[in-house]
Write an enzyme that holds these catalytic residues in place. Structure first.
Site, PDB file in Angstrom:
ATOM      1  N   ASP A  33       2.415   6.838  -2.317  1.00  0.00           N
ATOM      2  CA  ASP A  33       3.382   5.754  -2.933  1.00  0.00           C
ATOM      3  C   ASP A  33       4.037   4.706  -1.977  1.00  0.00           C
ATOM      4  O   ASP A  33       4.625   3.838  -2.368  1.00  0.00           O
ATOM      5  CB  ASP A  33       4.114   6.157  -4.135  1.00  0.00           C
ATOM      6  CG  ASP A  33       3.599   6.845  -5.418  1.00  0.00           C
ATOM      7  OD1 ASP A  33       2.186   6.222  -5.580  1.00  0.00           O
ATOM      8  OD2 ASP A  33       3.856   7.986  -5.604  1.00  0.00           O
ATOM      9  N   ASP A  89      -5.214   4.672  -8.754  1.00  0.00           N
ATOM     10  CA  ASP A  89      -3.789   3.943  -8.352  1.00  0.00           C
ATOM     11  C   ASP A  89      -3.838   3.597  -6.857  1.00  0.00           C
ATOM     12  O   ASP A  89      -3.276   2.556  -6.490  1.00  0.00           O
ATOM     13  CB  ASP A  89      -2.681   4.581  -8.840  1.00  0.00           C
ATOM     14  CG  ASP A  89      -2.807   5.660 -10.125  1.00  0.00           C
ATOM     15  OD1 ASP A  89      -4.005   5.969 -10.405  1.00  0.00           O
ATOM     16  OD2 ASP A  89      -1.756   5.686 -10.659  1.00  0.00           O
TER      17      ASP A  89
HETATM   18  N1  GLY Z   1       0.613   5.116 -10.271  1.00  0.00           N
HETATM   19  C1  GLY Z   1       0.972   5.654 -11.500  1.00  0.00           C
HETATM   20  C2  GLY Z   1       1.038   5.008 -12.784  1.00  0.00           C
HETATM   21  O1  GLY Z   1      -0.078   4.232 -12.886  1.00  0.00           O
HETATM   22  O2  GLY Z   1       1.307   5.448 -13.524  1.00  0.00           O
END
Ligand code: GLY
Length: 399
Positions: free
Chosen positions: A115, A174
């Protein structure tokens, strides 16, 4: 004769309403009012805990919930402030953006998850784009080095999570968004290693994350000791392993469109178009184009929407419209999403602690953040508004 006049009139009205679908000046002015409110609420919501730095959502009592900088969402509010500065050029927003951005600098060294890309690129990345601040440049490069430590050359991907024993080497869709940090770091440092990692990750994801219908899995788990060794494909935030989690599909479009921008590799463009086709032709996509939280959720139409997926999808579609032969169709769809989000999903001014959009869903299976405002819905909504203006003015979308 009468009939012809009526038909011409309808077409004309149709064209007018298309061109006037969202009044940017008014919507940005509303967003500024909401953001003023949010900034005034932040000190109260901290309740003495200085580690809480960025707005995230509202809790069950409607109170503002903040997050510490290590959370994946910490960069979105600083990013929204940069976008307000981008549109208004009001120094007030620059100052606020600088303050909230500075709060998450330590994330440049946090290698605990993928992240770092979301956190540092939405905040410092936008800040650097708008100010060329040298300190921000160094932070972006350092964050890219940190993210690169999570790359495994045998798998060909950056590892997403470390803390979930269910998976050995999980890679989530993601993660495509984190590649933007790597591309930017190569551009500003000249070090091509970041670019190579991004391309390897995108290629491996393209190969393993998609089904035949171009919907994507959320999580692909790899055996990191062998080449080409997928263990399982499934989901964490979607309805089931074989379902299409709405935000995941939006991440895919946005991510592969961005990869096409950065590399000009036509296979990324094709993939973004294929996923866009999957979404736009999906029988479970509601007529306002704001999806339910999963395209295969069991009780459609009695399921919660995910405005964050719609906003991210619209933002990706605007960019895709500038590269694709289907550009007109994508732009029309993005305009429709933005019109509907603006007219039917926004918070009344002065309410909801300053969030802009309502009705997003974070993680429905965990019953977490269901039908609430979310900071990333606001971020991608404001980004998409800016992109709509760039598309209208034929200005390049990014950098
Ligand atoms: N990256 C986490 C989500 O999209 O909830």
């Amino acid at each position: 004769m009468k009939k012809v006049v009526v038909v011409v009139g309808v077409v004309f009205i149709g064209l007018i309403s298309q061109a006037q679908s969202v009044d940017l000046k008014r919507v940005f002015s509303d967003a500024e009012k909401q953001t003023d409110l949010m900034i005034s609420e932040v000190p109260l919501a901290k309740k003495g805990n200085s580690a809480l730095v960025s707005p995230r959502t509202l809790d069950a009592k409607g109170e503002l919930e903040l997050c510490p900088s290590f959370r994946w969402v910490s960069g979105f509010f600083p990013g929204t402030l940069w976008y307000l500065y981008d549109y208004t050029r009001n120094e007030k927003w620059k100052k606020q953006a600088e303050e909230f951005t500075a709060n998450i600098e330590k994330e440049k060294l946090n290698a605990a998850s993928h992240d770092v890309g979301f956190k540092v690129y939405c905040s410092f990345g936008n800040g650097y784009r708008l100010t060329k601040n040298k300190n921000y440049k160094e932070i972006i490069i350092q964050a890219a080095k940190t993210l690169s430590t999570r790359f495994n050359p045998t798998v060909g991907c950056i590892r997403s999570w470390d803390t979930m024993p269910k998976w050995k080497f999980p890679v989530i869709i993601d993660n495509m968004l984190n590649l933007e940090l790597l591309f930017a770091a190569t551009r500003i440092s000249g070090d091509s290693s970041f670019y190579k990692i991004a391309v390897s990750h995108a290629n491996t994801t393209l190969k393993n994350h998609f089904r035949k219908d171009y919907s994507c899995y959320h999580v692909v788990d790899y055996d990191s000791t062998k080449k080409d060794a997928v263990i399982t494909k499934g989901t964490r935030q979607g309805f089931s392993d074989e379902s299409a989690w709405a935000r995941g599909q939006a991440w895919a479009i946005y991510g592969f469109t961005m990869c096409y921008r950065e590399t000009k590799d036509p296979k990324y463009l094709k993939q973004a178009e294929n996923v866009a086709g999957y979404i736009l032709n999906n029988p479970n996509l509601p007529s306002d184009l704001v999806p339910y939280w999963d395209y295969d959720a069991p009780n459609i139409p009695h399921e919660q929407r995910d405005a964050s997926a719609a906003a991210c999808f619209a933002s990706g579609l605007y960019e895709l419209s500038t590269y694709s032969k289907n550009g007109k169709e994508y732009r029309k769809a993005a305009d429709k999403i933005m019109e509907n989000l603006t007219n039917s999903y926004r918070s009344p001014i002065g309410q909801n602690k300053g969030f802009i959009l309502l009705h997003s869903t974070g993680a429905r299976p965990a019953k977490s953040e269901v039908d609430v405002p979310l900071c990333y819905a606001d971020y991608y909504y404001i980004e998409a508004l800016l992109r709509s203006k760039k598309v209208e003015n034929k200005v390049k979308i990014a950098f």
